[in-house]
Motif scaffolding. Structure first.
Motif, PDB file in Angstrom:
ATOM      1  N   ILE A   1      -9.470  29.528  53.428  1.00  0.00           N
ATOM      2  CA  ILE A   1     -10.629  29.030  54.187  1.00  0.00           C
ATOM      3  C   ILE A   1     -10.431  27.570  54.596  1.00  0.00           C
ATOM      4  O   ILE A   1     -10.685  27.187  55.740  1.00  0.00           O
TER       5      ILE A   1
ATOM      6  N   GLY B   1     -10.144  26.006  58.268  1.00  0.00           N
ATOM      7  CA  GLY B   1     -11.123  24.998  58.653  1.00  0.00           C
ATOM      8  C   GLY B   1     -10.486  23.719  59.148  1.00  0.00           C
ATOM      9  O   GLY B   1     -10.947  23.107  60.120  1.00  0.00           O
TER      10      GLY B   1
ATOM     11  N   PHE C   1     -13.484  21.581  50.567  1.00  0.00           N
ATOM     12  CA  PHE C   1     -14.141  21.534  51.885  1.00  0.00           C
ATOM     13  C   PHE C   1     -14.927  20.245  52.131  1.00  0.00           C
ATOM     14  O   PHE C   1     -15.932  20.241  52.845  1.00  0.00           O
TER      15      PHE C   1
ATOM     16  N   THR D   1     -20.356  24.758  54.032  1.00  0.00           N
ATOM     17  CA  THR D   1     -19.227  25.375  53.317  1.00  0.00           C
ATOM     18  C   THR D   1     -19.349  25.200  51.801  1.00  0.00           C
ATOM     19  O   THR D   1     -18.623  25.852  51.049  1.00  0.00           O
TER      20      THR D   1
END
Length: 275
Positions: free
Chosen positions: A24, A28, A132, A139
């Motif tokens: 992820i 991102g 994140f 997130t």
């Protein structure tokens, strides 16, 4: 153990969750350098772990603990960190796992200990990109969902809630009285790092207590020690120092309990045999 059974184990859950975060975060940030660093860290961690097991002539077990350590290091160190620094940090982490032990279990969380040494001696930068921190605020949901699953699976809610609650309350009070940069610690990326740390490093079973009461004390001491360090020095190193302090408390508690058990056993034998 089959892969299907392993996936359902606590370590299996952690590995899968961290791999999901790795994917992820890479998507991102639109950057695969973090994946490369994580792969290097995992390979080094597993290799050193296997070498120690062979030298110690231990029964073969899946090196999933080493995989977790490597993934955490890869997710915390900046994606631009040189391969050599990644390698040294990981080696330090695994060495601590096998050399700083009590009753065959590590005293300090390997990833935290390795990262702490890398900051102090190698001046490494930590972006916590796998938490994140520089992505959209929403997130954080991924951290909370994944963290909840892990904490529930290994029964670590008391220490997680105590740590997070104590940390945020102390930081809020520091911010109110304008002590240090406490206000920043309640914003991304600091808050992301704290949540990731609380769910995935603080909860390491071998280096944290099992009983609820001890978990609460452990979480509280880790939060207080870390917050004091943050007030004085700032930065994110306070998380690692706080955890090492909590790990040390757990180690001393185990030693104290073990000594009391030995003493009681000795007294019982003396009374029983009249010697």
């Amino acid at each position: 153990m089959t892969i299907k059974k392993w996936i359902k184990t606590p370590k299996g859950y952690v590995v899968i969750t961290l791999l999901a975060y790795l994917l992820i975060a890479s998507i991102g940030y639109k950057n695969i350098l973090g994946i490369k660093n994580a792969i290097v860290a995992v390979i080094v961690a597993v290799s050193i772990d296997i070498i120690f097991n062979i030298l110690g002539k231990r029964k073969w077990t899946m090196p999933d603990g080493a995989v977790i350590t490597g993934l955490i290091i890869g997710l915390i160190l900046s994606s631009t960190t040189p391969i050599g620094i990644i390698t040294i940090t990981t080696i330090l982490a695994i060495l601590s796992k096998h050399l700083l032990v009590y009753k065959k279990k590590p005293i300090f969380n390997p990833a935290a200990f390795g990262l702490l040494l890398s900051v102090l001696f190698l001046k490494t930068g930590q972006s916590w990109w796998g938490a994140f921190g520089d992505l959209s605020v929403w997130t954080i949901i991924f951290l909370l969902v994944g963290g909840y699953i892990i904490a529930n699976r290994i029964h670590k809610f008391p220490q997680v809630f105590t740590f997070l609650g104590t940390s945020f309350v102390l930081l809020a009070l520091m911010g109110h009285f304008s002590i240090g940069d406490a206000v920043d610690a309640l914003r991304p990326p600091f808050i992301n790092a704290t949540i990731f740390f609380g769910f995935f490093m603080l909860t390491d079973p071998p280096t944290s207590p099992a009983k609820d009461k001890d978990q609460v004390i452990f979480g509280f001491l880790t939060a207080v020690a870390g917050t004091i360090i943050y007030a004085v020095f700032g930065g994110l190193i306070y998380l690692f120092i706080g955890l090492c302090f909590g790990n040390l408390f757990t180690y001393l508690k185990k030693r104290s309990t073990s000594k009391r058990t030995v003493n009681r056993t000795g007294i019982t034998r003396t009374i029983r045999y009249g010697s």
